[in-house]
Scaffold this active site. Structure first.
Site, PDB file in Angstrom:
ATOM      1  N   THR A   1       0.838  -1.204   0.000  1.00  0.00           N
ATOM      2  CA  THR A   1       0.000   0.000   0.000  1.00  0.00           C
ATOM      3  C   THR A   1       0.878   1.260   0.000  1.00  0.00           C
ATOM      4  OG1 THR A   1      -0.065  -0.199   2.405  1.00  0.00           O
ATOM      5  CG2 THR A   1      -1.964  -1.040   1.188  1.00  0.00           C
ATOM      6  N   GLY A   2       2.185   1.068  -0.101  1.00  0.00           N
ATOM      7  CA  GLY A   2       3.118   2.199   0.014  1.00  0.00           C
ATOM      8  C   GLY A   2       3.250   3.014  -1.269  1.00  0.00           C
TER       9      GLY A   2
ATOM     10  N   ARG B   1      -0.281  -3.895   6.744  1.00  0.00           N
ATOM     11  CA  ARG B   1      -1.182  -4.053   7.894  1.00  0.00           C
ATOM     12  C   ARG B   1      -2.590  -3.567   7.570  1.00  0.00           C
ATOM     13  NH1 ARG B   1       2.481  -0.585  11.699  1.00  0.00           N
ATOM     14  NH2 ARG B   1       2.334   0.546   9.756  1.00  0.00           N
TER      15      ARG B   1
ATOM     16  N   VAL C   1       4.481  -7.673   9.383  1.00  0.00           N
ATOM     17  CA  VAL C   1       5.702  -8.476   9.176  1.00  0.00           C
ATOM     18  C   VAL C   1       6.380  -8.877  10.489  1.00  0.00           C
ATOM     19  CG1 VAL C   1       6.194  -7.545   6.869  1.00  0.00           C
ATOM     20  CG2 VAL C   1       7.214  -6.443   8.877  1.00  0.00           C
TER      21      VAL C   1
ATOM     22  N   LYS D   1      16.494   0.374  -1.589  1.00  0.00           N
ATOM     23  CA  LYS D   1      17.548   1.130  -0.907  1.00  0.00           C
ATOM     24  C   LYS D   1      16.926   1.860   0.290  1.00  0.00           C
ATOM     25  CE  LYS D   1      17.779   5.803  -2.655  1.00  0.00           C
ATOM     26  NZ  LYS D   1      18.475   6.856  -3.272  1.00  0.00           N
TER      27      LYS D   1
ATOM     28  N   ASP E   1      19.213  -0.741  -7.311  1.00  0.00           N
ATOM     29  CA  ASP E   1      19.735   0.608  -7.473  1.00  0.00           C
ATOM     30  C   ASP E   1      19.096   1.053  -8.783  1.00  0.00           C
ATOM     31  OD1 ASP E   1      21.113   2.862  -8.275  1.00  0.00           O
ATOM     32  OD2 ASP E   1      22.920   2.263  -7.198  1.00  0.00           O
ATOM     33  N   HIS E   2      18.014   1.838  -8.686  1.00  0.00           N
ATOM     34  CA  HIS E   2      17.209   2.048  -9.897  1.00  0.00           C
ATOM     35  C   HIS E   2      17.983   2.766 -11.003  1.00  0.00           C
ATOM     36  CE1 HIS E   2      16.490   5.909  -7.920  1.00  0.00           C
ATOM     37  NE2 HIS E   2      16.251   6.384  -9.114  1.00  0.00           N
TER      38      HIS E   2
ATOM     39  N   LYS F   1      18.425   2.273 -15.761  1.00  0.00           N
ATOM     40  CA  LYS F   1      18.249   3.307 -16.780  1.00  0.00           C
ATOM     41  C   LYS F   1      18.961   2.901 -18.070  1.00  0.00           C
ATOM     42  CE  LYS F   1      17.845   7.023 -13.401  1.00  0.00           C
ATOM     43  NZ  LYS F   1      16.573   7.701 -13.554  1.00  0.00           N
TER      44      LYS F   1
ATOM     45  N   GLU G   1      20.004  17.707  -9.449  1.00  0.00           N
ATOM     46  CA  GLU G   1      18.552  17.821  -9.246  1.00  0.00           C
ATOM     47  C   GLU G   1      18.227  19.290  -9.046  1.00  0.00           C
ATOM     48  OE1 GLU G   1      16.778  14.528  -6.632  1.00  0.00           O
ATOM     49  OE2 GLU G   1      18.818  14.734  -5.921  1.00  0.00           O
TER      50      GLU G   1
ATOM     51  N   HIS H   1      24.340   5.202  -6.296  1.00  0.00           N
ATOM     52  CA  HIS H   1      24.245   5.481  -7.739  1.00  0.00           C
ATOM     53  C   HIS H   1      25.587   5.892  -8.343  1.00  0.00           C
ATOM     54  CE1 HIS H   1      20.167   5.317  -6.544  1.00  0.00           C
ATOM     55  NE2 HIS H   1      20.055   6.562  -6.135  1.00  0.00           N
TER      56      HIS H   1
ATOM     57  N   LYS I   1      21.120  18.964  -4.628  1.00  0.00           N
ATOM     58  CA  LYS I   1      19.743  19.426  -4.780  1.00  0.00           C
ATOM     59  C   LYS I   1      19.743  20.926  -5.034  1.00  0.00           C
ATOM     60  CE  LYS I   1      17.444  15.824  -2.276  1.00  0.00           C
ATOM     61  NZ  LYS I   1      16.838  15.245  -3.473  1.00  0.00           N
TER      62      LYS I   1
HETATM   63  N1  NAP Z   1       8.877   6.002  -2.630  1.00  0.00           N
HETATM   64  C1  NAP Z   1       9.903   6.085  -3.458  1.00  0.00           C
HETATM   65  O1  NAP Z   1       9.884   6.794  -4.484  1.00  0.00           O
HETATM   66  C2  NAP Z   1      11.149   5.294  -3.190  1.00  0.00           C
HETATM   67  C3  NAP Z   1      12.264   5.468  -4.046  1.00  0.00           C
HETATM   68  C4  NAP Z   1      13.410   4.684  -3.837  1.00  0.00           C
HETATM   69  C5  NAP Z   1      13.435   3.789  -2.799  1.00  0.00           C
HETATM   70  N2  NAP Z   1      12.354   3.644  -1.966  1.00  0.00           N
HETATM   71  C6  NAP Z   1      12.444   2.662  -0.890  1.00  0.00           C
HETATM   72  O2  NAP Z   1      11.342   1.755  -1.017  1.00  0.00           O
HETATM   73  C7  NAP Z   1      10.894   1.331   0.253  1.00  0.00           C
HETATM   74  C8  NAP Z   1       9.409   1.654   0.389  1.00  0.00           C
HETATM   75  O3  NAP Z   1       9.232   3.066   0.303  1.00  0.00           O
HETATM   76  P1  NAP Z   1       7.809   3.754   0.254  1.00  0.00           P
HETATM   77  O4  NAP Z   1       8.057   5.174  -0.075  1.00  0.00           O
HETATM   78  O5  NAP Z   1       6.878   2.982  -0.594  1.00  0.00           O
HETATM   79  O6  NAP Z   1       7.365   3.649   1.793  1.00  0.00           O
HETATM   80  P2  NAP Z   1       5.927   3.918   2.399  1.00  0.00           P
HETATM   81  O7  NAP Z   1       5.075   4.695   1.471  1.00  0.00           O
HETATM   82  O8  NAP Z   1       6.136   4.416   3.785  1.00  0.00           O
HETATM   83  O9  NAP Z   1       5.291   2.447   2.483  1.00  0.00           O
HETATM   84  C9  NAP Z   1       5.657   1.519   3.476  1.00  0.00           C
HETATM   85  C10 NAP Z   1       4.793   0.278   3.349  1.00  0.00           C
HETATM   86  O10 NAP Z   1       5.135  -0.618   4.413  1.00  0.00           O
HETATM   87  C11 NAP Z   1       3.937  -1.048   5.077  1.00  0.00           C
HETATM   88  N3  NAP Z   1       4.248  -1.366   6.465  1.00  0.00           N
HETATM   89  C12 NAP Z   1       4.781  -0.550   7.406  1.00  0.00           C
HETATM   90  N4  NAP Z   1       4.940  -1.213   8.564  1.00  0.00           N
HETATM   91  C13 NAP Z   1       4.515  -2.482   8.336  1.00  0.00           C
HETATM   92  C14 NAP Z   1       4.461  -3.667   9.124  1.00  0.00           C
HETATM   93  N5  NAP Z   1       4.870  -3.690  10.402  1.00  0.00           N
HETATM   94  N6  NAP Z   1       4.001  -4.801   8.562  1.00  0.00           N
HETATM   95  C15 NAP Z   1       3.589  -4.808   7.279  1.00  0.00           C
HETATM   96  N7  NAP Z   1       3.617  -3.740   6.471  1.00  0.00           N
HETATM   97  C16 NAP Z   1       4.074  -2.590   6.999  1.00  0.00           C
HETATM   98  C17 NAP Z   1       2.996   0.131   4.915  1.00  0.00           C
HETATM   99  O11 NAP Z   1       1.666  -0.232   5.015  1.00  0.00           O
HETATM  100  P3  NAP Z   1       0.813  -0.232   6.396  1.00  0.00           P
HETATM  101  O12 NAP Z   1       1.165   1.013   7.129  1.00  0.00           O
HETATM  102  O13 NAP Z   1      -0.584  -0.317   5.895  1.00  0.00           O
HETATM  103  O14 NAP Z   1       1.208  -1.471   7.139  1.00  0.00           O
HETATM  104  C18 NAP Z   1       3.304   0.544   3.479  1.00  0.00           C
HETATM  105  O15 NAP Z   1       2.593  -0.291   2.584  1.00  0.00           O
HETATM  106  C19 NAP Z   1      11.812   2.035   1.263  1.00  0.00           C
HETATM  107  O16 NAP Z   1      12.891   1.195   1.547  1.00  0.00           O
HETATM  108  C20 NAP Z   1      12.310   3.249   0.500  1.00  0.00           C
HETATM  109  O17 NAP Z   1      13.560   3.708   0.987  1.00  0.00           O
HETATM  110  C21 NAP Z   1      11.228   4.383  -2.143  1.00  0.00           C
END
Ligand code: NAP
Length: 494
Positions: A15-16, A47, A87, A150, A179-180, A184, A218, A242, A340
């Protein structure tokens, strides 16, 4: 004809932000292209109290851009299932296991499983451990692959701890550290340019190359990521991963074959010959910056951004000089910079060749200019392409030379059709190709190098803020090259 990949994808953090913005569209693209067909299923977990129906609505929304084939989306989302799961709660894993087994039979997945952890890094180790202990890894002919987002640690020690935790459940060749940048198109093109062209690879050494410059710029500030960013800073957020990956692709020797194990082993060798600085070298060869407010009051200074402490010493800019102590690169600096609120958003590599040893066209009395160095620029984004600066006669009376550009840019149609990084990387995971992921030895070497800079910075007080938004960083970044009688190829107002 695309090969169909058969697998269950178990997504933690379904859901993130990352899942909804990047991962579902990427999986949908693989479905559109036929890399995923009938034999795949996705179990999303978090959750959140979703049922399959609600989850499918989210996925449908995330892939439904203008003009999308609605029927295709309908058939795509039927492969998505949701399990509410914490988890950290061991009891929840048995439900997940049952669901996985049910879907394995239903979609004939042959025991193939990808576990994608798109959650905060403090959960990576917990999930990996529980997956193994609670019997979610299949035995027999199917594969089990773990995908980790990451950041991978915040220094060598924490990265090692995390790696040790993952290694208890997964072998190194089962772990895919994202490492996205490596997904690229133009980053992957570095290998094609180097090893597919005699005119470059023959000259790719300290006899002919003067220096190499890597810029990841950036124009935005920290936006909503202040909480994460202030704990990390540009060195950890961009350089350790990167930039070190790009540099290792530029510096490595030719792999025996274009195979993940061979490429990784050459990248590791290159990184092992990277000079790890002592305190004096780190202070001289690395520069940090933090942005100030803009003169017109449009942009706040970093320390005034929401969520950033007023006395923050986190760097929003880094420039540095990297040196490889090996036969190919001895004496050739690799200059890197990232930051940045810079002048623009772009990523490029400039390979600056040495000038001819003798300039027979230099007639100062005739006002002729000196020859320019040949520069090969690899434009990674937003444009994708190359340019090569060569000296040519300028077409006027007399004999005067001038630098001219040989350019190649991908046209926008082809760029649009190019797979986005996450699509490419998920496909690689399904194929079992680790080429574009960071291996542990690479991550370890990169941290050891970066930790040394961090150690020095942690004991020295910076003079922040020290650059204005819309510039290319602090003056010290220009001085870093000027000291070596060089300058950045990309300058403002080009
Ligand atoms: N967003 C980006 O653009 C981006 C870019 C590069 C890397 N990343 C990396 O990707 C990862 C995810 O990032 P995100 O931005 O998607 O994070 P986020 O929006 O905070 O999402 C976190 C996810 O984890 C779930 N979660 C949290 N605690 C939990 C638990 N105890 N049990 C089960 N699920 C749980 C949350 O759902 P619930 O709260 O419903 O449980 C949610 O689905 C991170 O490592 C981040 O560093 C993100």
């Amino acid at each position: 004809m695309p090969t169909e990949r058969r697998s269950l994808i178990m997504l933690f953090g379904a859901t993130g932000d990352l899942a909804t913005r990047k991962l579902y569209p990427a999986i949908f693209n693989l479905y559109k292209k036929g890399n995923l067909k009938e034999h795949f299923a996705v179990i999303g977990t978090s959750r959140y109290k979703f049922d399959d129906e609600k989850f499918r609505e989210t996925v449908s929304k995330s892939v439904s851009e203008k003009g999308v084939d609605k029927k295709l989306v309908e058939s795509f989302i039927k492969h998505f299932f949701f399990v509410t799961h914490d988890v950290t709660d061991l009891d929840h894993y048995s439900v997940l296991k049952e669901k996985a087994e049910e879907l394995d039979k239903k979609f004939k997945l042959e025991g193939n499983r990808v576990f994608y952890i798109s959650m905060a890094p403090n959960f990576f180790g917990t999930v990996a451990k529980n997956l193994k202990n609670q019997g979610l890894l299949t035995e027999g002919k199917g594969f089990n692959r773990l995908v980790i987002e990451k950041p991978f640690g915040r220094d060598f020690e924490s990265a090692k701890e995390l790696n040790d935790a993952l290694s208890e459940s997964f072998e190194e060749n089962q772990i895919y550290r994202i490492d996205h940048y490596l997904g690229k198109e133009m980053i992957q093109n570095i290998e094609a340019v180097r090893f597919g062209n005699t005119i470059f690879e023959a000259l790719w050494n300290n006899r002919y190359i003067d220096n190499i410059q890597v810029t990841l710029a950036e124009n935005l500030g920290v936006e909503e990521r202040a909480g994460y960013y202030d704990n990390s800073g540009a060195l950890r957020d961009m350089v350790q991963n990167h930039i070190m990956q790009i540099v290792s692709l530029l510096a490595m020797e030719q792999p025996v074959a274009f195979k993940d194990t061979d490429i990784r082993s050459e990248k590791v060798k290159a990184l092992r010959s990277l000079r790890v600085y002592n305190v004096a070298e780190a202070s001289t060869n690395f520069v940090r910056g933090q942005y100030s407010a803009s003169g017109d009051g449009e942009t706040k200074e970093y320390r005034e951004e929401d969520g950033v402490p007023a006395d923050s010493n986190t760097e929003t800019f880094v420039a540095g000089k990297l040196l490889f102590d090996n036969y190919r690169w001895s004496g050739v600096p690799f200059y890197i910079r990232t930051g940045k609120k810079l002048a623009d958003k772009f990523t490029r590599v400039d390979v600056v060749f040495k000038k001819p040893l003798v300039d027979i066209f230099s007639f100062p009395q005739d006002g002729n200019t000196l020859l320019s160095p040949n520069v090969l620029t690899i434009h990674i984004e937003p444009e994708q392409g190359f340019s090569l600066v060569v000296n040519a006669k300028n077409g006027e009376q007399g004999f005067h030379t001038e630098p001219v550009n040989l350019d190649f840019y991908e046209n926008s149609q082809r760029t649009k059709a190019t797979p986005q990084p996450y699509e490419r990387l998920i496909h690689d995971v399904l194929k079992g190709d680790g080429t574009n992921f960071s291996s542990w030895p690479e991550v370890a070497s990169a941290w050891k190098f970066v930790d040394q800079i961090r150690r020095v910075w942690d004991i020295q007080q910076p003079m922040f803020p020290n650059y204005i938004p819309g510039s290319m960083g602090p003056v010290a970044a220009d001085e870093l090259l000027a000291r070596d009688h060089r300058e950045w190829i990309y300058k403002l107002n080009q």
